[in-house]
Structures are given as C-alpha cells and as structure tokens.
Design a protein around this motif. Structure first.
Motif, PDB file in Angstrom:
ATOM      1  N   PHE A   2      73.148  41.449  49.116  1.00  0.00           N
ATOM      2  CA  PHE A   2      74.300  41.833  49.907  1.00  0.00           C
ATOM      3  C   PHE A   2      75.268  42.636  49.057  1.00  0.00           C
ATOM      4  O   PHE A   2      75.381  42.443  47.850  1.00  0.00           O
ATOM      5  CB  PHE A   2      74.963  40.571  50.461  1.00  0.00           C
ATOM      6  N   TYR A   3      75.996  43.524  49.672  1.00  0.00           N
ATOM      7  CA  TYR A   3      76.937  44.415  48.995  1.00  0.00           C
ATOM      8  C   TYR A   3      77.913  43.653  48.104  1.00  0.00           C
ATOM      9  O   TYR A   3      78.454  42.623  48.483  1.00  0.00           O
ATOM     10  CB  TYR A   3      77.730  45.209  50.036  1.00  0.00           C
ATOM     11  N   THR A  45      76.834  33.888  50.396  1.00  0.00           N
ATOM     12  CA  THR A  45      77.270  35.225  50.004  1.00  0.00           C
ATOM     13  C   THR A  45      78.532  35.146  49.147  1.00  0.00           C
ATOM     14  O   THR A  45      78.951  36.146  48.573  1.00  0.00           O
ATOM     15  CB  THR A  45      77.533  36.112  51.240  1.00  0.00           C
ATOM     16  N   HIS A 141      86.086  42.188  53.927  1.00  0.00           N
ATOM     17  CA  HIS A 141      84.814  41.461  54.032  1.00  0.00           C
ATOM     18  C   HIS A 141      85.081  40.264  54.946  1.00  0.00           C
ATOM     19  O   HIS A 141      85.681  39.281  54.535  1.00  0.00           O
ATOM     20  CB  HIS A 141      84.356  41.008  52.645  1.00  0.00           C
ATOM     21  N   ILE A 168      80.273  49.446  55.421  1.00  0.00           N
ATOM     22  CA  ILE A 168      79.410  49.479  54.243  1.00  0.00           C
ATOM     23  C   ILE A 168      78.138  48.689  54.488  1.00  0.00           C
ATOM     24  O   ILE A 168      77.042  49.138  54.189  1.00  0.00           O
ATOM     25  CB  ILE A 168      80.150  48.915  53.012  1.00  0.00           C
ATOM     26  N   GLU A 169      78.293  47.494  55.067  1.00  0.00           N
ATOM     27  CA  GLU A 169      77.118  46.643  55.256  1.00  0.00           C
ATOM     28  C   GLU A 169      77.411  45.542  56.265  1.00  0.00           C
ATOM     29  O   GLU A 169      78.559  45.160  56.468  1.00  0.00           O
ATOM     30  CB  GLU A 169      76.705  46.015  53.931  1.00  0.00           C
ATOM     31  N   THR A 170      76.340  45.062  56.866  1.00  0.00           N
ATOM     32  CA  THR A 170      76.409  43.881  57.732  1.00  0.00           C
ATOM     33  C   THR A 170      75.296  42.925  57.328  1.00  0.00           C
ATOM     34  O   THR A 170      74.291  43.325  56.752  1.00  0.00           O
ATOM     35  CB  THR A 170      76.239  44.236  59.223  1.00  0.00           C
ATOM     36  N   LYS A 171      75.503  41.668  57.638  1.00  0.00           N
ATOM     37  CA  LYS A 171      74.495  40.639  57.375  1.00  0.00           C
ATOM     38  C   LYS A 171      74.673  39.576  58.446  1.00  0.00           C
ATOM     39  O   LYS A 171      75.799  39.250  58.810  1.00  0.00           O
ATOM     40  CB  LYS A 171      74.708  40.046  55.985  1.00  0.00           C
ATOM     41  N   TYR A 181      83.771  46.433  55.207  1.00  0.00           N
ATOM     42  CA  TYR A 181      84.338  47.755  55.440  1.00  0.00           C
ATOM     43  C   TYR A 181      85.161  48.160  54.236  1.00  0.00           C
ATOM     44  O   TYR A 181      85.776  47.333  53.564  1.00  0.00           O
ATOM     45  CB  TYR A 181      85.296  47.745  56.640  1.00  0.00           C
TER      46      TYR A 181
END
Length: 184
Positions: A2-3, A45, A141, A168-171, A181
């Motif tokens: 994860f980011y 995370t 986040h 930026i990323e999702t999980k 974001y």
C-alpha cells in the motif's frame, strides 16, 4: 504494498471515518471502527504508515481517549514525539509527549522548520479542521468504515474551503475502503 507517503515534514491526515463523515459517534466513542465481519482480521495498513512518522499531533480529547479507553496501559506511538494541543497549561508527561497551548497551524509551521520525517494529524476534528481550512495537509488517508452513524463528531464541516485532490491509491478489505489523496 500500500502507498507510503514519505517526504520530510509532510503533513498527513490518517483517520477513520464513517460512511456519513463522522470520526466519533454522538458520545465521542470510536468502538464502531472495525470491518463488517468481526471474524475476519482487518489488514494492517497502520504499521507501514507509522514507520515514516516521527511526529504525532492531536487534540486533548483524542489524547484523553487514547490513555483512558483505547490504550490505557501502553502509549501506542512509541518512537514518535507527540504534541497534544490543549487550552490548559500542563507540564509535559515525558520527553516524547508534549503539551502545547497554541494554534495547530502555528505548531505545524514550527515543526516543519525542524529536520525530521512526516507529521501525522491523529485527531481530532478541531485540530484537523484548522489545518484543512488553511490547506496545510499534504496527504489525506481516510479509512472509510462500513457504518452510518447518523450523528457525532464530523470530520468535514460546512466551513471548509474547496480543495482539489488527486487520488493516489485505494485499498479494500473486510468492508473497509482506504483512500489516499494528495494535494493537487
């Protein structure tokens, strides 16, 4: 993996929020922060996120909740310096827990002048709100928890400015959706 945000003195809001935008229920409690199935272990995370943090900023209510309810026997943020924003004039608990009677934005500006890692805004809504209002947060986040509370402590109130963000990323895991974001 994860980011992981990693920039010197970057400001990160990492927080759980209900689907309807609350960070605590109407009694100020957070026991609802969990996945949809109690039998399924949620993904960690937080540990990789926290590995880049050297400073934690929170309000007094968040601090009190951590030491009385969430982790009464052990301070959970060992390895980072914690600043607790309060209106009371209090002595520091230890060298790593420091109380400050000052504006969140002023504190963050001072912390950004020091060498170090990322700064985590742990809570609460008032502290986060001051920093959001001044567009000082680099990374949002959010862990969206599968619950509608219908009331409580709202993360984003009606006085926030419009801020453009880039995803930026999702999980997703166990009904929880984490979104990350950055400022656009």
């Amino acid at each position: 993996m994860f980011y992981q945000f990693n920039s010197a003195n970057g400001l990160v809001l990492y927080i759980a929020v209900s689907l309807d935008g609350y960070i605590a229920d109407s009694q100020g409690l957070v026991e609802w922060i969990k996945g949809e199935d109690d039998a399924v272990e949620s993904e960690d995370t937080f540990t990789p996120f926290f590995s880049n943090i050297d400073t934690v900023v929170m309000g007094r209510k968040t601090f009190d909740q951590i030491v009385t309810e969430l982790s009464p026997n052990r301070w959970p943020y060992i390895g980072a310096t914690t600043y607790v924003l309060t209106y009371r004039n209090e002595a520091d608990v230890t060298g790593n827990i420091r109380f400050r009677n000052m504006d969140a934005c002023q504190l963050v500006e001072e912390l950004r002048q020091e060498a170090g890692g990322d700064i985590w805004i742990c809570g609460g809504a008032k502290v986060a709100g001051q920093l959001i209002e001044k567009n000082m947060i680099n990374i949002y986040h959010l862990a969206i928890i599968p619950v509608i509370l219908g009331g409580g402590v709202r993360l984003f109130d009606g006085s926030m400015p419009k801020i453009g963000l880039t995803l930026i990323e999702t999980k997703k895991y166990n009904g929880i959706i984490e979104v990350v974001y950055s400022q656009r």
